[in-house]
Every structure is written in C-alpha cells, then in structure tokens.
Design an enzyme around this catalytic site. Structure first.
Site: not given
Ligand code: NAI
Ligand code: MG
Length: 482
Positions: A173, A249, A283, A380
């Site tokens: 996904k 992660e 990250c 973050e």
């Molecule tokens: P997110 O955690 O919502 O998105 C990451 C993935 O999880 C996407 O594929 C999203 O569709 C999926 N996702 C979202 N809600 C879900 C759920 N309830 N169940 C299963 N999968 C789900 O991150 P978002 O909202 O795009 O970014 C918000 C913040 O997260 C960023 O500002 C940053 O601080 C952090 N982030 C950290 C990352 C890392 O590399 N550790 C990568 C992306 C975001």
C-alpha cells in the site's frame, strides 16, 4: 521526454473511485489514481494467498528467485530516468539526487537481497538429551507492506526485496501522496518475471486501504514506515485481528553532536546535510544540532554562509539543492512549527518563510537559542528546519541527546576517538554516524529504539522479519558419541 510522463492511471478498483496526485512544485494534478478500498485489499490478499499457498514463488529454489530479482534490478537500472522523473514530479525530490543516488541505490538493494535468496539456512541443534534437532527457515506467508511518501521507491524496495528473497507474497500500500513509482515498479517486477499474485500494489488512502492491510486476518505480517501515531494504530489493528507480527519504522528527533575539536567546515557540511537533505522530509533528519561552546560561534558563521548558497527551486534544475515540500498539508505543518519556534522565543538565524510564487517551497531555516522544552526541539517537524543548541560537557551532551521519546539515529562530529567511542555507546538510537551522516547501505540494519520503532530494515535482520523459524526434533537411539 518528460511530458510523456504525465500519466492518467485509471486501473480499475471495485468502486471505480479515483484520487488525484499532485506535482508540489506547480500544485497541478499529475494523474488520477485508482482509489483502492477494503474490498480491493481483500482481492489482492486473495491473489497473494493463492500465490503463497499454491504458487511457484515460495517453492522454487532460492537461486531461481534470485535470478528473477536480478532481472528486476536490471530493469530498474534501464528505467532509471523514468523512475527519477516520476519521483521528482510526484514528491518534489531533486532530480540529480534521484538519478545519481536514490534510484541507483534501489537496484543495489534488490541485488543485495537477490544474493541472499539461496543462502537462507537454519541451524543444526545439539540437544541435551538423546535427541537431535534442526531449524527450518520458512517464508512467513503473505506480508502487508505500508510505505510512506518521502522516499517512495526506496521504501518500496526496502520492504519488498527481503520479502521476495524470503519467498513471501505481498500486498503493498503506497502513500496516497506519492503513488506513481510504486505502480511503475510493480510493472517492472512483472516484466522481470515475478509471477502473478506475488507482488500486488493497491493504491488508496491510509484509513481505508492501509487500515484494511493492518487488520486483515489473512495477512501474516505487516511492515510499516510512517508516523508514530499511525504506527500505533497498525500495531493495535494487528493485536485485535490475528496477532500478526508488526515491524515499525517511525519518526525521530535525531541529535547531531558537534564537539570542540571538530573541523568547523566538515561539521557545518554535516549539519546541513543532516537537517536539510530531502527538504528535511527524512525520518533520520538531524533536527537537533548540539554544538560545544568552544566551536559554537565559528560554526554558526560557517553554517549561515553555506545556507546563503543553498538553492531552493525547480527540482529538475541541476543547480537546485532543495525542492518543494511534498504537499500543502506538510508545507503548512512545517510553517506552523516555524511560527511556533518564533512564539516560543527561539532566535531565527536565517530563513523562516515560504518562497517562490507557486509550489510548496520553504526557505532552509535555522533557529538558535532553542531550549530543550520547546516544541520545535521535541516534535518531528519533517521539514528544512534546524534547531541549534549549545552545550558545555560530554555528559551534558549525552543526557540532552537522549532526553527524547525517539531513538532512530544520531551523528557525532569529533576527531577524538575516545569521545566517538564513549558517545556512540551512550546514545540510545539504532543508527550512529561518526563524522558522516545519511550513510545508508543495504547491508547495514536500521531501526529505532524507544518510540522510533520495532524491528529493522536493510541487512540480514530485514530478511529475518519475513521468515518463520521452525524447530524439528527427532530421537537418536544408542548414539555412541555426540
Ligand atoms: P502516515 O503515517 O499517515 O502515512 C504513512 C503510510 O501509512 C501511508 O501509506 C498512509 O496511507 C498509511 N496510513 C495512514 N493511516 C493509516 C491507518 N490508519 N492504517 C494503516 N495505514 C495507514 O504519515 P503522514 O500523515 O503522511 O505524515 C505525517 C507525519 O508522519 C510527517 O509529518 C512525519 O512527521 C511522519 N512521517 C514519518 C516518516 C518516516 O520515514 N518515519 C514517513 C512519512 C511521514
Ligand atoms: Mg504528489
């Protein structure tokens, strides 16, 4: 050539719904993408289940899987420019970085795990009584891979390559902000000969398609990269469904510690790289830079000079260092943290505003006089924002670096071996870079301490996530010796 990359992708979903993905430098729609939902995840899991329970992929010799994966890597190399351009359009990543570093690293990753596919062995066990035992490493089954938008192709491969090598089948996904390269990579995987049903991509939103992966009763393990908040939801969904193992992660608030004896120029370069690379959307971003008081003034001077030459603009321009933030939501989030920093009393050294007439561009921003209790020193930000903090002693630096709920990475800049050794062992984080930063390698595991996550990506540790370890025991009768 580039115009040909504007896509209209309308692969069918059951509902027929679509969503738009945008180019963050122009704010224009690039493509309409099929919006997969729970029902589409169900179909993909069914295909993956069939391919796992009855198909060839888990059953063929590892060297055959390796051969097909190497073909996949060759196709990635052959289509490097298309993948790089898609990534730049969809995410605003700098094209020269994509062609020189990011996309070449993903074919290397596939080759690393292709080479491991025929080296998956258990152990022979000498048991204490008159029994002998051995362990079998079996593919864990159907895996769910939920990936973020900041490194869409690298994350795609980081997750799928070890799972493919292990003999698993999978449902991937991608993030809704950046679905294009995932679809292109799935197309290349099919051309390489990965059988139908093994690698399934469902584009869609997190709270529908993503949540359906996390709670699916027929998915045997989930690997997730993204926010801490959603990582928690994924773990909860796994616990309340079939107790599938989960690896996460998550975010960080990684410290970079610069000691008095460091080379000022090198330290400033590392601070910029650590905090501003990929517009801070990474990250392991070194968003907290601790500088020892003896070197502080010289470092600040050098940093500010360097930031003045940092080019923010068109990510396709070879002279650009920094493109736009991924979307409006992230852009507004970063700007609101900058406002918060000002309100909390941190001093803005440089930057602090949006820039450009259109697109989600933000100036590289450095705050000084940041105190440990400020929000910008704890949350973050995921943008090009550096928080500078001064320290006196090594003990103080270690204590403040560790005073966070995160523990993903840390950097140390010193020429003193004793400081490097002592500090690297004292920091509670999964990756420590000494006199370097952002040095990833397929063979080097990365993963968080504390709330930065559970489990590792890269390295043999990543392969182990996708394997079951079965013990087989039989009696030995009348053995004269061992
Ligand atoms: P997110 O955690 O919502 O998105 C990451 C993935 O999880 C996407 O594929 C999203 O569709 C999926 N996702 C979202 N809600 C879900 C759920 N309830 N169940 C299963 N999968 C789900 O991150 P978002 O909202 O795009 O970014 C918000 C913040 O997260 C960023 O500002 C940053 O601080 C952090 N982030 C950290 C990352 C890392 O590399 N550790 C990568 C992306 C975001
Ligand atoms: Mg986009």
């Amino acid at each position: 050539m580039l115009l040909a990359l504007f896509l209209v992708i309308k692969l069918a979903t059951l509902s027929g719904k679509t969503f738009e993905t945008i180019d963050p430098s122009s704010e224009q729609v690039i493509a309409k993408i099929a919006e997969g939902d729970k029902e589409d995840i169900d179909l993909a899991v069914k295909a993956a289940r069939q391919a796992f329970d009855h198909g060839s992929w888990p059953r063929i010799p590892g060297c055959e899987r390796g051969k097909i994966m190497n073909k996949f890597a060759d196709l990635i190399d052959e289509h490097l420019e298309e993948l790089a351009a898609l990534e730049t359009f969809d995410v605003g990543k700098v094209y020269s970085f994509e062609t020189n570093v990011d996309i070449p690293s993903i074919s290397k990753e596939v080759r690393y795990f292709a080479g491991s596919a025929d080296k998956i062995h258990g152990k022979t066990l000498k048991l204490s009584s008159e029994f002998q035992g051995y362990t079998l490493l079996e593919p864990i089954g159907v895996v769910g891979l939920i990936i973020p938008w900041n490194f869409p192709s690298a994350m795609f491969v980081l997750k799928c390559a070890p799972a493919l090598a292990a003999g698993c089948t999978m449902v991937i996904k991608p993030a809704e902000q950046a679905p294009l390269t995932a679809l292109y990579l799935a197309h290349l995987a099919k051309l390489a000969g990965i059988p139908n049903g093994v690698l399934n991509v469902v584009t869609g939103f997190g709270d529908t398609a993503g949540a359906a992966v996390a709670s699916h009763m027929d998915i045997d393990c989930v690997s997730f990269t993204g926010s801490t908040e959603v990582g928690r939801l994924v773990m909860q969904a796994a616990a309340t469904s079939n107790l599938k193992p989960v690896s996460l992660e998550l975010g960080g608030k990684s410290p970079l510690l610069i000691f008095d004896d460091a080379n000022v120029n090198q330290a400033a370069d590392l601070a910029l790289l650590g905090s501003l690379a990929n517009k801070g959307e990474i990250c392991v971003c070194s968003s907290r830079v601790f500088v020892q008081e003896g070197i502080y003034d010289k470092l600040v001077e050098n940093l500010v000079e360097k930031v003045k030459t940092w080019v923010v603009g068109d990510p396709f321009d070879p002279s650009t260092h920094q493109g736009p933030q991924v979307d409006k939501k992230q852009y507004e989030k970063v700007l609101s943290y900058i406002d918060q920093g000002k309100r909390e009393g941190a001093s803005l050294l440089i930057g602090g505003k949006s820039c450009g007439k259109k697109g989600y561009y933000i100036e590289p921003t450095i705050f000084e006089n940041v105190t440990d209790d400020m929000l910008i020193a704890n949350d973050e930000i995921f943008g090009p924002v550096m928080c500078l903090m001064k320290f006196k002693t090594i003990e103080e630096a270690i204590g403040r670096a560790n005073a966070t709920t995160h523990g993903l990475a840390a950097g140390i800049v010193t020429n003193d071996l004793n400081i490097a050794n002592r500090v690297s062992r004292s920091i509670r984080a999964g990756m420590i870079w000494i006199n370097c930063y952002h040095n990833f390698d397929s063979g080097c595991p990365i993963g968080g301490y504390k709330m930065s996550g559970v489990g590792k990506d890269h390295g043999v540790e990543a392969l182990e996530k996708y394997l079951q370890n079965k013990a087989v025991v039989t009696p030995i009768y009348h053995s004269p010796w061992l």
